[in-house]
Design an enzyme around this catalytic site. Structure first.
Site, short mmCIF file in Angstrom:
data_model
loop_
_atom_site.label_atom_id
_atom_site.label_comp_id
_atom_site.label_asym_id
_atom_site.label_seq_id
_atom_site.Cartn_x
_atom_site.Cartn_y
_atom_site.Cartn_z
N HIS A 14 -9.20 8.58 7.32
CA HIS A 14 -9.04 7.28 6.79
C HIS A 14 -8.81 7.65 5.11
O HIS A 14 -9.66 8.26 4.65
CB HIS A 14 -10.18 6.35 6.78
CG HIS A 14 -10.18 5.21 5.80
ND1 HIS A 14 -10.38 4.06 6.77
CD2 HIS A 14 -10.01 5.02 4.76
CE1 HIS A 14 -10.40 2.94 5.82
NE2 HIS A 14 -10.06 3.36 4.61
N HIS A 16 -6.68 6.74 1.19
CA HIS A 16 -5.84 5.94 0.26
C HIS A 16 -5.05 6.90 -0.71
O HIS A 16 -5.93 7.73 -1.53
CB HIS A 16 -6.85 4.82 -0.44
CG HIS A 16 -7.29 4.20 0.41
ND1 HIS A 16 -7.00 2.95 0.82
CD2 HIS A 16 -8.66 4.10 0.92
CE1 HIS A 16 -7.55 1.90 1.45
NE2 HIS A 16 -8.81 2.78 1.71
N LEU A 17 -3.81 6.81 -0.43
CA LEU A 17 -3.02 7.82 -1.49
C LEU A 17 -2.31 6.85 -2.56
O LEU A 17 -1.88 7.47 -3.47
CB LEU A 17 -1.84 8.57 -0.63
CG LEU A 17 -2.41 9.74 0.17
CD1 LEU A 17 -1.11 10.32 1.03
CD2 LEU A 17 -3.09 10.72 -0.60
N ARG A 18 -2.41 5.68 -2.37
CA ARG A 18 -1.56 5.01 -3.38
C ARG A 18 -0.16 4.95 -3.72
O ARG A 18 0.50 5.60 -2.48
CB ARG A 18 -2.39 4.81 -4.71
CG ARG A 18 -3.87 4.78 -4.94
CD ARG A 18 -4.42 3.72 -4.35
NE ARG A 18 -5.69 3.40 -4.56
CZ ARG A 18 -6.69 2.78 -3.80
NH1 ARG A 18 -6.22 1.93 -2.83
NH2 ARG A 18 -7.86 2.70 -4.15
N ASN A 42 -2.85 -0.51 2.24
CA ASN A 42 -3.18 -1.57 1.44
C ASN A 42 -2.49 -1.25 -0.08
O ASN A 42 -3.09 -1.25 -1.05
CB ASN A 42 -4.59 -1.67 1.32
CG ASN A 42 -5.29 -0.53 0.88
OD1 ASN A 42 -4.99 0.57 0.73
ND2 ASN A 42 -6.34 -0.96 0.18
N LYS A 100 -3.45 -1.17 10.86
CA LYS A 100 -4.80 -1.38 10.22
C LYS A 100 -5.23 -3.05 10.04
O LYS A 100 -4.28 -3.70 9.65
CB LYS A 100 -4.70 -0.73 8.64
CG LYS A 100 -5.89 -0.99 7.97
CD LYS A 100 -7.11 -0.37 8.42
CE LYS A 100 -8.31 -1.09 7.50
NZ LYS A 100 -8.88 0.07 6.68
N HIS A 137 -11.28 -2.62 9.39
CA HIS A 137 -12.16 -2.84 8.23
C HIS A 137 -13.29 -3.89 8.68
O HIS A 137 -13.01 -4.99 8.91
CB HIS A 137 -11.39 -3.26 7.06
CG HIS A 137 -12.58 -3.28 5.70
ND1 HIS A 137 -12.65 -2.46 4.72
CD2 HIS A 137 -13.52 -4.26 5.68
CE1 HIS A 137 -13.43 -2.59 3.97
NE2 HIS A 137 -13.95 -3.92 4.39
N HIS A 175 -15.25 3.71 8.35
CA HIS A 175 -16.38 3.72 7.50
C HIS A 175 -17.61 3.00 7.88
O HIS A 175 -17.83 2.03 7.31
CB HIS A 175 -15.71 3.46 6.03
CG HIS A 175 -14.86 2.01 5.95
ND1 HIS A 175 -15.24 0.98 6.59
CD2 HIS A 175 -13.62 1.88 5.44
CE1 HIS A 175 -14.32 0.11 6.20
NE2 HIS A 175 -13.30 0.82 5.40
N LEU A 220 -16.45 -0.18 -0.63
CA LEU A 220 -16.76 -1.16 0.53
C LEU A 220 -16.37 -0.73 1.55
O LEU A 220 -15.29 0.05 1.65
CB LEU A 220 -15.81 -2.59 0.19
CG LEU A 220 -16.32 -3.26 -0.80
CD1 LEU A 220 -15.28 -4.44 -1.23
CD2 LEU A 220 -17.60 -4.15 -0.46
N ASP A 248 -12.10 7.91 3.53
CA ASP A 248 -12.03 6.46 2.59
C ASP A 248 -11.86 6.82 1.17
O ASP A 248 -12.32 6.10 0.37
CB ASP A 248 -13.04 5.32 3.10
CG ASP A 248 -12.69 4.10 2.35
OD1 ASP A 248 -11.48 3.91 2.09
OD2 ASP A 248 -13.53 3.12 2.44
N HIS A 252 -9.37 4.87 -7.75
CA HIS A 252 -9.04 3.67 -9.03
C HIS A 252 -9.17 4.65 -10.40
O HIS A 252 -10.05 5.47 -10.40
CB HIS A 252 -10.11 2.65 -8.98
CG HIS A 252 -9.96 1.88 -7.60
ND1 HIS A 252 -9.01 0.96 -7.37
CD2 HIS A 252 -10.48 1.98 -6.51
CE1 HIS A 252 -8.96 0.33 -6.25
NE2 HIS A 252 -10.23 1.14 -5.84
N ALA A 264 -13.58 -1.56 -6.18
CA ALA A 264 -14.33 -0.84 -5.10
C ALA A 264 -13.64 0.53 -4.45
O ALA A 264 -12.40 0.29 -4.25
CB ALA A 264 -14.68 -1.63 -3.74
C1 NCD Z 1 -10.50 0.77 -0.70
C2 NCD Z 1 -9.48 0.68 -1.64
O1 NCD Z 1 -9.74 0.84 -2.97
O2 NCD Z 1 -8.47 0.57 -1.50
N1 NCD Z 1 -11.82 0.69 -1.50
C3 NCD Z 1 -12.98 0.63 -0.99
O3 NCD Z 1 -14.05 0.67 -1.68
N2 NCD Z 1 -13.22 1.49 0.19
C4 NCD Z 1 -10.22 -0.36 0.20
C5 NCD Z 1 -11.00 -0.32 1.64
O4 NCD Z 1 -10.63 0.81 2.41
O5 NCD Z 1 -11.92 -1.01 1.87
ZN ZN Z 2 -10.45 2.39 2.89
#
Ligand code: NCD
Ligand code: ZN
Length: 348
Positions: A14, A16-18, A42, A100, A137, A175, A220, A248, A252, A264
């Protein structure tokens, strides 16, 4: 006392690479230690079709520095308009490894998520038929449910009915943050897996709030009471096949975290393996780290384990406090304790 630990190269189930500048800056942080990762869809706008996933995969591979190996495992973002035929084609071509589901409004960039679960039942049925896992999620979004209770309520109100309505569907509870989720996962057959993040093994809700608010510990699902963190450590270090690593890691920029309405997400890609070694050693379970980080995830997703290895050595680890990106600095998660295990450079 063991001073060296060699594991199959780990994967992150899991991540996030943006996109764009952020992607270019954070991708090496994962690729340095991990062979593969399940890539969260996302983005804004989200990755909803096979064509979106193919284009995003190409951008990720283009952002990978020369000489680094990494396989992005692509996912689709489930919406009430997802076309089951497009999803089937994206799976049949080998492009996507999971779908997802974000309940609408649950977290960062989840506005296009699912409101009415009945509307996605045809997609879920198709996924069960072709063996495509659903990543969840697991939080309800009802305003009258306390944020600390949202995972436990989701299990009762959404997850259990959804699994009963879709026999054979492979599900990843992502998560997990509560003892309730650990207990639920343990009571199910092997169609259910659960990922645990690095930070939820380390912090409880006091870390976020006591002595001043700590925006870099806000994510989150939000971290819960200490008894829940202890249940997560017990599950992760048990070696049980249903529990595996999904960091996860969610970057940011600092200006968006240190903000009156802070985003988050904890950024853990850089130092996760050193933190995990610390957590597993403290639990007397270093021998279970490979199962958690390298073996159980591939088994759940029906993929081979990695052939190469990484080696951790008992020597103080040093990591940058911040990653510089084209869109601002990103703070690396601070576990609050010294890291005594380093990942050997020769193995990266
Ligand atoms: C994630 C995000 O920033 O994309 N944030 C997080 O707190 N985990 C989104 C997510 O997976 O809930
Ligand atoms: Zn996530």
């Amino acid at each position: 006392m063991t001073d060296s630990l060699t594991l199959r190269r780990p994967d992150d189930w899991h991540l996030h690479l943006r996109d764009g500048d952020m992607l270019r800056a954070v991708l090496p942080e994962t690729a340095r230690h991990f062979a593969r990762a399940i890539i969260m869809p996302n983005l804004v706008p989200p990755v909803v079709t096979g064509a979106d996933a193919l284009a995003y995969q190409a951008r990720i591979l283009a952002a990978l520095p020369d000489g680094m190996m990494f396989e992005p495992l692509m996912t689709l973002y489930l919406t009430e308009d997802t076309d089951p035929d497009d999803m089937r084609a994206a799976h049949a071509s080998g492009l996507i490894k999971a779908v997802k589901l974000y309940p609408a409004g649950a977290t960062t960039n989840s506005a296009s998520g699912v409101r009415d679960f009945a509307r996605v039942q045809p997609v879920l049925d198709a996924m069960a038929e072709i063996g495509l896992p659903l990543c969840l999620h697991g939080e309800v979004t009802d305003h009258d449910v306390d944020i600390f209770d949202r995972e436990a309520v989701f299990i009762d109100k959404i997850l259990d009915p959804l699994r009963r309505a879709t026999p054979g569907l492979k599900v990843t509870m992502e998560h997990i943050t509560t003892k309730d989720a650990v207990d639920y996962a343990r009571a199910q057959d092997d169609s259910l897996g659960a990922t645990i993040t690095t930070h939820h093994l380390v912090i409880n809700r006091n870390h976020i709030l006591v002595g001043g608010i700590k925006p870099h510990y806000y994510c989150l699902p939000v971290a819960k009471r200490e008894e829940h963190r202890l249940a997560l450590v017990e599950a992760a270090t048990s070696g049980e096949a249903r529990f595996f690593l999904g960091t996860d890691s969610a970057p940011h920029s600092d200006d968006l975290k240190e903000n009156a309405c802070g985003c988050a997400g904890c950024f853990t890609a850089t130092n996760t393996m050193s933190i995990l070694a610390e957590v597993f050693e403290a639990a007397g379970a270093l021998d279970k780290l490979e199962a958690f980080a390298s073996l159980n995830g591939p088994a759940h997703y029906g993929l081979p384990v990695n052939q190469d290895t990484i080696t951790l050595r008992r020597t103080p680890a040093s990591y940058p406090e911040k990653i510089i990106t084209g869109v601002g600095e990103v703070t690396v998660f601070d576990p609050g304790f010294p890291l005594n295990w380093s990942v050997l450079p020769s193995s990266v």
